[in-house]
Design an enzyme around this catalytic site. Structure first.
Site, short mmCIF file in Angstrom:
data_model
loop_
_atom_site.label_atom_id
_atom_site.label_comp_id
_atom_site.label_asym_id
_atom_site.label_seq_id
_atom_site.Cartn_x
_atom_site.Cartn_y
_atom_site.Cartn_z
N ALA A 105 0.86 -1.17 0.00
CA ALA A 105 0.00 0.00 0.00
C ALA A 105 0.91 1.23 0.00
O ALA A 105 2.08 1.14 0.38
CB ALA A 105 -0.88 -0.01 1.23
N GLY A 144 0.76 -4.91 0.88
CA GLY A 144 -0.44 -4.99 0.05
C GLY A 144 -0.20 -5.66 -1.29
O GLY A 144 -1.14 -6.21 -1.89
N GLU A 176 4.86 -4.92 7.17
CA GLU A 176 4.12 -3.88 7.91
C GLU A 176 4.57 -3.73 9.36
O GLU A 176 4.52 -2.64 9.93
CB GLU A 176 2.61 -4.17 7.89
N1 CAA Z 1 4.59 3.24 -0.69
C1 CAA Z 1 4.97 4.41 -1.26
N2 CAA Z 1 6.11 4.55 -1.98
C2 CAA Z 1 6.89 3.47 -2.12
C3 CAA Z 1 6.55 2.22 -1.57
C4 CAA Z 1 5.33 2.13 -0.84
N3 CAA Z 1 4.88 0.98 -0.29
N4 CAA Z 1 7.52 1.34 -1.85
C5 CAA Z 1 8.44 1.99 -2.60
N5 CAA Z 1 8.05 3.28 -2.75
C6 CAA Z 1 8.77 4.33 -3.46
C7 CAA Z 1 9.98 4.81 -2.68
O1 CAA Z 1 9.59 5.73 -1.69
C8 CAA Z 1 10.83 5.43 -3.78
O2 CAA Z 1 10.27 6.68 -4.11
P1 CAA Z 1 11.25 8.00 -4.13
O3 CAA Z 1 12.22 7.70 -5.22
O4 CAA Z 1 10.31 9.11 -4.42
O5 CAA Z 1 11.91 8.05 -2.79
C9 CAA Z 1 10.55 4.50 -4.96
O6 CAA Z 1 9.33 3.82 -4.67
C10 CAA Z 1 11.62 3.46 -5.15
O7 CAA Z 1 11.79 2.78 -3.93
P2 CAA Z 1 13.22 2.63 -3.19
O8 CAA Z 1 14.10 3.77 -3.52
O9 CAA Z 1 12.94 2.37 -1.74
O10 CAA Z 1 13.74 1.31 -3.91
P3 CAA Z 1 14.75 0.23 -3.31
O11 CAA Z 1 15.11 -0.66 -4.47
O12 CAA Z 1 15.85 0.87 -2.54
O13 CAA Z 1 13.88 -0.61 -2.25
C11 CAA Z 1 11.91 -1.78 -1.49
C12 CAA Z 1 12.76 -1.37 -2.69
C13 CAA Z 1 12.69 -2.75 -0.61
C14 CAA Z 1 10.66 -2.46 -2.02
C15 CAA Z 1 11.56 -0.53 -0.66
O14 CAA Z 1 11.01 0.44 -1.53
C16 CAA Z 1 10.53 -0.78 0.41
O15 CAA Z 1 10.88 -1.30 1.48
N6 CAA Z 1 9.27 -0.37 0.19
C17 CAA Z 1 8.21 -0.46 1.18
C18 CAA Z 1 7.75 -1.89 1.38
C19 CAA Z 1 6.68 -1.92 2.45
O16 CAA Z 1 6.92 -1.64 3.60
N7 CAA Z 1 5.43 -2.31 2.07
C20 CAA Z 1 4.33 -2.37 2.96
C21 CAA Z 1 3.51 -1.11 2.84
S1 CAA Z 1 2.21 -0.97 4.05
C22 CAA Z 1 1.00 -2.01 3.48
O17 CAA Z 1 1.11 -2.59 2.43
C23 CAA Z 1 -0.21 -2.14 4.35
C24 CAA Z 1 -1.17 -3.20 3.92
O18 CAA Z 1 -1.23 -4.27 4.47
C25 CAA Z 1 -2.08 -3.01 2.83
#
Ligand code: CAA
Length: 258
Positions: free
Chosen positions: A66, A109, A132
């Site tokens: 998400a 998500g 999460e």
């Molecule tokens: N939400 C919003 N933006 C996100 C995102 C997310 N879940 N995941 C990645 N992005 C964005 C980053 O912020 C970044 O944007 P900027 O360049 O503007 O900073 C862009 O996508 C690229 O991401 P990274 O620079 O972080 O890429 P990376 O290769 O270094 O890392 C990753 C990749 C490990 C997937 C890392 O992006 C990450 O940990 N993302 C979040 C994963 C996460 O925690 N997901 C759970 C979300 S909460 C949820 O899903 C609740 C639910 O149950 C529904």
């Protein structure tokens, strides 16, 4: 014709394709993406010319969860009043079989979206996880419930409580993935699987998916009664007569959905 900002939508033959398309955010599922995916899936679901739906992302990310930036400043009351993930229930209620073709990250998500699909095809590069807990929350799109049902309590708890990521092979061993395929073949395999499903009789596809869903929601005795009623009612279809006649005549069936 609906226009979409966050997804690409295309029909190829009898298969509806939904490709998540927020590359700058690794296909993070914001509210707009949720509504667009639901509208596209429901549109395909209403079309008898569509017998299977494929949901996919990019090579790098199926979906990284998400949209954290969208949620970050919300209060608990905001999240309740928004019913922030509520529309996903409509995606899960689609009657047409849905295949997730997962390459790269399927986190939070993104993993939960895959879990709402009926078949999960994973590229050997795929990474699944529910991170999460590291954000101070828990899965909110069904992860705690569907993972326990699909993987069993202990593997689900390992993922949800630690937030660790697992690769495609571990995901397949755990029962989170239907098949692992080489990354370069993912979309071709997804297309073949979807074409094969979409060529089947639509009433039997609806019945099969509904009966599989019933297995997740009912005790065995009620599920068996459900299956039996669905199985016998399919003998009222022309497609059942055609399917069994084709077997006897050693030819391929031509289903009409009647
Ligand atoms: N939400 C919003 N933006 C996100 C995102 C997310 N879940 N995941 C990645 N992005 C964005 C980053 O912020 C970044 O944007 P900027 O360049 O503007 O900073 C862009 O996508 C690229 O991401 P990274 O620079 O972080 O890429 P990376 O290769 O270094 O890392 C990753 C990749 C490990 C997937 C890392 O992006 C990450 O940990 N993302 C979040 C994963 C996460 O925690 N997901 C759970 C979300 S909460 C949820 O899903 C609740 C639910 O149950 C529904």
């Amino acid at each position: 014709m609906t226009s979409y900002d966050t997804i690409l939508v295309e029909q190829r033959g009898r298969v509806g394709w939904i490709t998540l398309n927020r590359p700058d955010a690794l296909n993070a599922l914001n509210t707009r993406a949720m509504h667009e995916i639901v509208v596209a899936a429901e549109g395909f679901d209403r079309d008898p010319g569509v017998g299977a739906i494929v949901v996919t992302g990019s090579e790098r990310a199926f979906a990284a969860g998400a949209d954290i930036k969208e949620m970050a400043d919300k209060s608990s009351v905001d999240m309740v009043l928004d019913d922030h993930f509520g529309a996903w229930n409509r995606f899960a209620a689609v009657r047409t079989p849905v295949i997730a073709a997962v390459s790269g990250y399927a986190l939070g998500g993104g993993c939960e979206l895959a879990l709402m699909c009926d078949i999960i095809l994973a590229a050997d590069t795929a990474a699944f996880g529910q991170p999460e807990i590291a954000l101070g929350v828990i899965p909110g799109m069904g992860g705690t419930q569907r993972l326990v049902r699909a993987l069993g309590y202990y593997k689900a708890a390992d993922l949800v409580l630690t937030g660790r990521r697992i690769g495609a092979d571990e995901a397949e061993r755990a029962g989170l993935v239907s098949r692992v395929v080489p990354a370069g073949e993912l979309l071709a395999v997804a297309g073949e699987v979807a074409d094969g499903i979409a060529a089947k009789s639509l009433p039997s596809l609806y019945a099969a998916k509904a009966a599989l869903d019933a297995a997740l929601e009912t005790p065995l005795s009620a599920g068996l009664r459900y299956e039996s009623a669905a199985f016998t009612s399919l003998f009222a279809t022309e497609d059942q007569k055609e399917g069994m006649a084709a077997f006897r005549e050693k030819r391929s069936p031509e289903f009409t959905g009647r």
